[in-house]
Scaffold this active site. Structure first.
Site, PDB file in Angstrom:
ATOM      1  CE  LYS A 133      32.900  18.838  28.411  1.00  0.00           C
ATOM      2  NZ  LYS A 133      32.380  18.840  29.763  1.00  0.00           N
ATOM      3  CE  LYS A 212      45.053   4.591  31.884  1.00  0.00           C
ATOM      4  NZ  LYS A 212      44.147   5.052  32.722  1.00  0.00           N
ATOM      5  CE  LYS A 215      37.101   5.812  37.421  1.00  0.00           C
ATOM      6  NZ  LYS A 215      37.789   6.196  38.615  1.00  0.00           N
TER       7      LYS A 215
HETATM    8  P1  ADP Z   1      40.020   5.801  35.094  1.00  0.00           P
HETATM    9  O1  ADP Z   1      40.848   5.720  33.845  1.00  0.00           O
HETATM   10  O2  ADP Z   1      39.379   4.490  35.418  1.00  0.00           O
HETATM   11  O3  ADP Z   1      39.037   6.965  35.098  1.00  0.00           O
HETATM   12  P2  ADP Z   1      41.525   7.451  36.866  1.00  0.00           P
HETATM   13  O4  ADP Z   1      41.962   8.324  35.755  1.00  0.00           O
HETATM   14  O5  ADP Z   1      40.537   7.964  37.866  1.00  0.00           O
HETATM   15  O6  ADP Z   1      41.003   6.050  36.279  1.00  0.00           O
HETATM   16  O7  ADP Z   1      42.813   6.885  37.609  1.00  0.00           O
HETATM   17  C1  ADP Z   1      43.292   7.307  38.836  1.00  0.00           C
HETATM   18  C2  ADP Z   1      44.728   6.817  38.910  1.00  0.00           C
HETATM   19  O8  ADP Z   1      44.752   5.368  38.846  1.00  0.00           O
HETATM   20  C3  ADP Z   1      45.587   7.264  37.718  1.00  0.00           C
HETATM   21  O9  ADP Z   1      46.258   8.456  37.949  1.00  0.00           O
HETATM   22  C4  ADP Z   1      46.580   6.123  37.556  1.00  0.00           C
HETATM   23  O10 ADP Z   1      47.699   6.335  38.405  1.00  0.00           O
HETATM   24  C5  ADP Z   1      45.853   4.925  38.057  1.00  0.00           C
HETATM   25  N1  ADP Z   1      45.363   4.069  36.962  1.00  0.00           N
HETATM   26  C6  ADP Z   1      44.145   4.132  36.351  1.00  0.00           C
HETATM   27  N2  ADP Z   1      44.012   3.153  35.422  1.00  0.00           N
HETATM   28  C7  ADP Z   1      45.165   2.453  35.443  1.00  0.00           C
HETATM   29  C8  ADP Z   1      45.639   1.295  34.714  1.00  0.00           C
HETATM   30  N3  ADP Z   1      44.890   0.666  33.825  1.00  0.00           N
HETATM   31  N4  ADP Z   1      46.886   0.854  34.996  1.00  0.00           N
HETATM   32  C9  ADP Z   1      47.653   1.463  35.918  1.00  0.00           C
HETATM   33  N5  ADP Z   1      47.277   2.545  36.630  1.00  0.00           N
HETATM   34  C10 ADP Z   1      46.037   3.040  36.404  1.00  0.00           C
END
Ligand code: ADP
Ligand code: TRP
Length: 346
Positions: A133, A212, A215
């Site tokens: 940030k 990857k 969201k």
């Molecule tokens: P985002 O990237 O959508 O914000 P989060 O960071 O909230 O997702 O992810 C929560 C958990 O979900 C992560 O700690 C990870 O273990 C898993 N995760 C998120 N995206 C992936 C992905 N593309 N492949 C595998 N695991 C993922």
């Protein structure tokens, strides 16, 4: 790894084939920040659910943490409810695992203060969420800076042995360990020092654009999207422009990788052959993927709809969850208060 984790029995985890720990205290939290997607499912939730077998598993919806990003009360409540529904629908069994809402256990907020007083500034300055940030030229608030300490309180208050998280959270577990050790050295041994359980053998699920799935990249396939939306997301999976009749390489194909998540090995081999043979259109594979995703989560979808019609059931589960979580949490907080000379001498 703790003694308990090392001596625990194990069982295969399915995809990735890793042995799951048994007989340990498992703790993890999920930030309520939007609809869950296939990456969250294969990378985290599915394994959280598997870990409830034979362990003392506790999961919570991290609404205090979400205050560093979501600034709308109504939005927060909606997001918390969605995560709780998703977990329960996908197989979290409240008779085995504990599921609670973080803010129903304000003991963690008190413990956060206690831990903050033994946390070196430098430890938090190195943490990536804050660093990123600042690097973007944005001003961070003290909540974001202290975010890892709140996370440490979550973990330590449950005497967790292992914390299943994605690679991105490893640093936070290391900070938790440092803080626990610092407190124990300062006031005497109160906290169990946890181990991260990195869910890294699960390949990163690619998003519809090949990055990857996340969201933040607007490239997700949502677990519980309505069929029309799901179709749209899957039809948007990026493919190359090889004509239908030409041979295609399954290696490196985002579509093949996503499709494979919903197929067994024999089906995968067969599909790879069809890719290589030519005459297979990507559209056909996409349609089949829509079917498979829909079918895979059909029962969960029904359970989710049923639970959504009964908000009181979900609230009851969360209330029961926090009551059970409090049994350990209040003991640990009391031990920390006593060790550091807070409250009435006893
Ligand atoms: P985002 O990237 O959508 O914000 P989060 O960071 O909230 O997702 O992810 C929560 C958990 O979900 C992560 O700690 C990870 O273990 C898993 N995760 C998120 N995206 C992936 C992905 N593309 N492949 C595998 N695991 C993922
Ligand atoms: N910071 C974690 C994430 O963004 C969520 C979280 C909060 C957590 N408290 C936790 C994870 C305690 C594990 C243990 O994914």
């Amino acid at each position: 790894m703790s003694e308990a984790a090392r001596s625990a029995g194990s069982q295969s985890a399915g995809r990735g084939g890793r042995e799951l720990p048994r007989g340990v205290r498992v703790l993890s939290g999920v930030q309520p920040s939007g609809a869950l997607h296939l990456g969250n499912y294969f990378g985290a939730l599915r394994q959280h659910v598997a870990l409830q077998e034979g362990n003392e598993a506790t999961y919570f919806v991290a609404d205090y943490h979400s205050m560093t990003s979501v600034r709308e009360a109504k939005e927060r409540r909606g997001l918390v409810r969605d995560v709780a529904l998703d977990y329960l629908a996908l197989g979290l069994d409240p008779t085995r695992a504990i599921l609670y809402r973080q803010s129903d256990l304000p003991e963690v907020a008190e413990l956060t203060w206690i831990l903050l007083t033994v946390t070196p500034m430098g430890l938090l300055e190195r943490c990536h969420a804050y660093k990123e940030k600042i690097a973007q030229g944005l001003s961070a608030d003290a909540g974001l800076f202290a975010y890892p300490v709140l996370q440490a309180a979550d973990i330590l208050i449950h005497r967790a042995d292992i914390v299943p998280v994605g690679q991105d959270q490893k640093q936070h577990i290391e900070v938790t360990r440092d803080i626990a050790i610092k407190f124990n050295n300062t006031y005497g041994k109160v906290f169990r020092v946890p181990e991260p359980y990195i869910l890294e053998d699960v390949a990163t699920v690619p998003g519809t654009d090949g990055q990857k799935m996340s969201k933040s990249y607007d490239n997700t396939i949502e677990i519980f999207a309505p069929e029309k939306a799901l179709r749209k997301q899957i039809m948007g999976v990026v493919t190359d422009s090889t004509p239908v009749e030409d041979p295609k390489d399954p290696e490196g194909s985002i579509l093949f990788e996503l499709w494979s998540l919903f197929a067994d090995e024999a089906e995968r081999d067969k599909m790879a052959e069809r890719f290589r043979a030519g005459g297979l259109g990507y559209g056909e594979v996409k349609k089949d993927l829509v079917e498979r995703v829909f079918h895979h989560f059909a029962a969960a979808r029904e359970r989710r709809a049923e639970l959504a019609r009964n908000p009181e059931t979900v609230e009851g589960i969360l209330r029961d969850g926090v009551r059970r979580a409090r049994e350990t949490a209040s003991d640990v907080l009391e031990a920390a208060r006593r060790a550091s000379g807070l409250g009435e001498a006893r």
